[in-house]
Design an enzyme around this catalytic site. Structure first.
Site, PDB file in Angstrom:
ATOM      1  N   SER A  11     -42.764 -44.569 -35.444  1.00  0.00           N
ATOM      2  CA  SER A  11     -41.474 -45.271 -35.533  1.00  0.00           C
ATOM      3  C   SER A  11     -41.573 -46.293 -36.663  1.00  0.00           C
ATOM      4  CB  SER A  11     -41.221 -46.012 -34.219  1.00  0.00           C
ATOM      5  OG  SER A  11     -40.216 -46.989 -34.370  1.00  0.00           O
ATOM      6  N   TYR A  42     -43.844 -51.283 -26.811  1.00  0.00           N
ATOM      7  CA  TYR A  42     -43.557 -50.147 -27.704  1.00  0.00           C
ATOM      8  C   TYR A  42     -44.141 -50.416 -29.091  1.00  0.00           C
ATOM      9  CZ  TYR A  42     -40.511 -46.622 -30.022  1.00  0.00           C
ATOM     10  OH  TYR A  42     -40.008 -45.558 -30.733  1.00  0.00           O
TER      11      TYR A  42
END
Ligand code: NAD
Length: 265
Positions: free
Chosen positions: A153, A166
Site C-alpha cells: 500500500s 495497518y
C-alpha cells in the site's frame, strides 16, 4: 493487455501457475481474473466467502481459463503450506505467488488492542512473510525462477493516522520485500511490492459508499479517480511475467499520483 506479435496476441503467462491469496474479493478477484486471462492456471484462495471464490473461478472458466478454489487462513503458515502443496498437486508447479490478502482495523495508537494488532500483523505481514518463504522454497525445488508479488500500500511509506497497525504491517512488508528480493535474486526469483493508493473495494466500503466523501477523494487524486481493481491487476499481470524479470526488491507504487501531492485535500 497482452503482447502482440504480427497482430497475434501472445499470452504473457502461458503455462504459468499462480496463487492469489484473498482471490475472492476486490483487488484479489481482479488479479485472479487478470492472471488467468494471460494464460496462468490460478489457485483462488478464500478465507470465508466460498461462493465469491467460486464466482471468480466461474468468471475465469467462462473466458476459457483454468483455476481452482482453496480455503485457507493466511495468518496460519500451515495453511499457506497447504495452498502451495495443493497448487503443485493440481497444476504441477508454482511460478507466481501473489500475497494479496489484507485487512485493517482503522484504530489509532491509543485505541488499538493487542488482539487487533495481532490480527492485522497476522493477516497483512505474517502471511506475506510465510507466503514468500514457502513459495520461494517450492520455486527453488523446481529449479529456480519465479515471481513473488506482495500487495502492499502507499501506507508502507506514508503514515495514516487512525490506522496504525495497518501501517506497521505494510511497513514490515516493505522491508520483507527488499530483504527477500536480495536473498532470492541469485535464484532468479523476483520479489516486489505493488503499492496501490485508494482502490474501490470492500475494504474501503464505508468511505466509498458516501457519495460526498467519494467525490472529495476522487477530486484529490491527481489522475482524477479512485482506482478500479483491474487498474491494479494490469500491473500485477505484467510483474508476474518474464517481461518483468529485472525488477526486484522494490515497490511499484500505483496511486494516481497521490503520494506526490493531493489536489486540494
Ligand atoms: N482498497 C484499497 O484502497 C487498497 C489500497 C492499498 C492496498 N490495498 C491492499 O490490497 C489488498 C486487497 O484488499 P482489497 O482492497 O481488495 O480488500 P478486500 O476486503 O476486498 O479483500 C481483502 C481480501 O483478504 C482476504 N482475507 C482477509 N483475512 C484473511 C485471512 N485470514 N486469510 C485469507 N484471506 C483473508 C479477504 O477474504 C479478502 O478476499 C490488501 O492487502 C489491502 O491492504 C487495498
Amino acid at each position: 493487455m497482452g503482447i502482440f506479435l504480427k497482430g497475434e496476441r501472445i499470452m504473457m503467462l502461458a503455462n504459468k501457475v499462480a496463487i492469489v491469496t484473498g482471490g475472492d474479493s476486490g483487488i484479489g478477484h481482479a488479479i485472479s481474473v487478470g492472471l488467468a486471462s494471460e494464460g496462468a492456471a490460478v489457485t483462488i484462495n478464500y478465507h470465508r466467502d466460498q461462493a465469491a471464490a467460486e464466482e471468480t473461478l466461474r468468471h475465469i472458466q467462462q473466458a476459457g481459463g483454468k483455476g481452482q478454489v482453496l480455503q485457507a487462513d493466511v495468518s496460519s503458515p500451515a495453511d499457506i503450506q497447504r495452498l502451495v502443496d495443493q497448487t503443485v498437486q493440481a497444476f504441477g508447479r508454482l511460478d507466481v505467488m501473489v500475497n494479496n490478502a489484507g485487512m485493517e482495523t482503522r484504530t489509532s495508537l491509543l485505541d488499538t488492542t493487542e488482539r487487533q494488532f495481532d490480527l492485522v500483523i497476522g493477516v497483512d505481514l505474517k502471511s506475506a512473510f510465510f507466503g514468500t518463504q514457502m513459495a520461494a522454497r517450492q520455486m527453488i525445488k523446481q529449479g529456480g525462477g519465479g515471481h513473488i508479488i506482495n500487495i502492499s500500500s502507499v501506507h508502507e511509506d506514508w503514515p495514516m493516522p487512525g490506522n496504525i497497525a495497518y501501517c506497521c504491517a505494510k511497513g514490515g512488508v516493505r522491508m520483507l520485500t527488499r530483504t527477500a528480493g536480495v536473498e532470492l535474486g541469485p535464484q532468479g526469483i523476483t520479489v516486489v511490492n505493488v503499492g496501490p493508493g485508494a482502490v474501490d473495494t470492500p475494504i474501503d466500503a464505508k468511505t466509498l459508499a458516501d457519495p460526498a466523501q467519494k467525490a472529495k477523494l476522487d477530486a484529490a487524486i491527481p489522475i482524477g479517480h479512485v482506482a478500479e481493481p483491474a487498474e491494479i491487476a494490469n500491473l500485477v499481470a505484467w510483474l508476474a511475467s518474464d517481461q518483468a524479470r529485472y525488477g526486484t526488491a522494490t515497490t511499484y507504487f500505483i496511486d494516481g499520483g497521490i503520494m506526490q501531492g493531493s489536489v486540494g485535500l
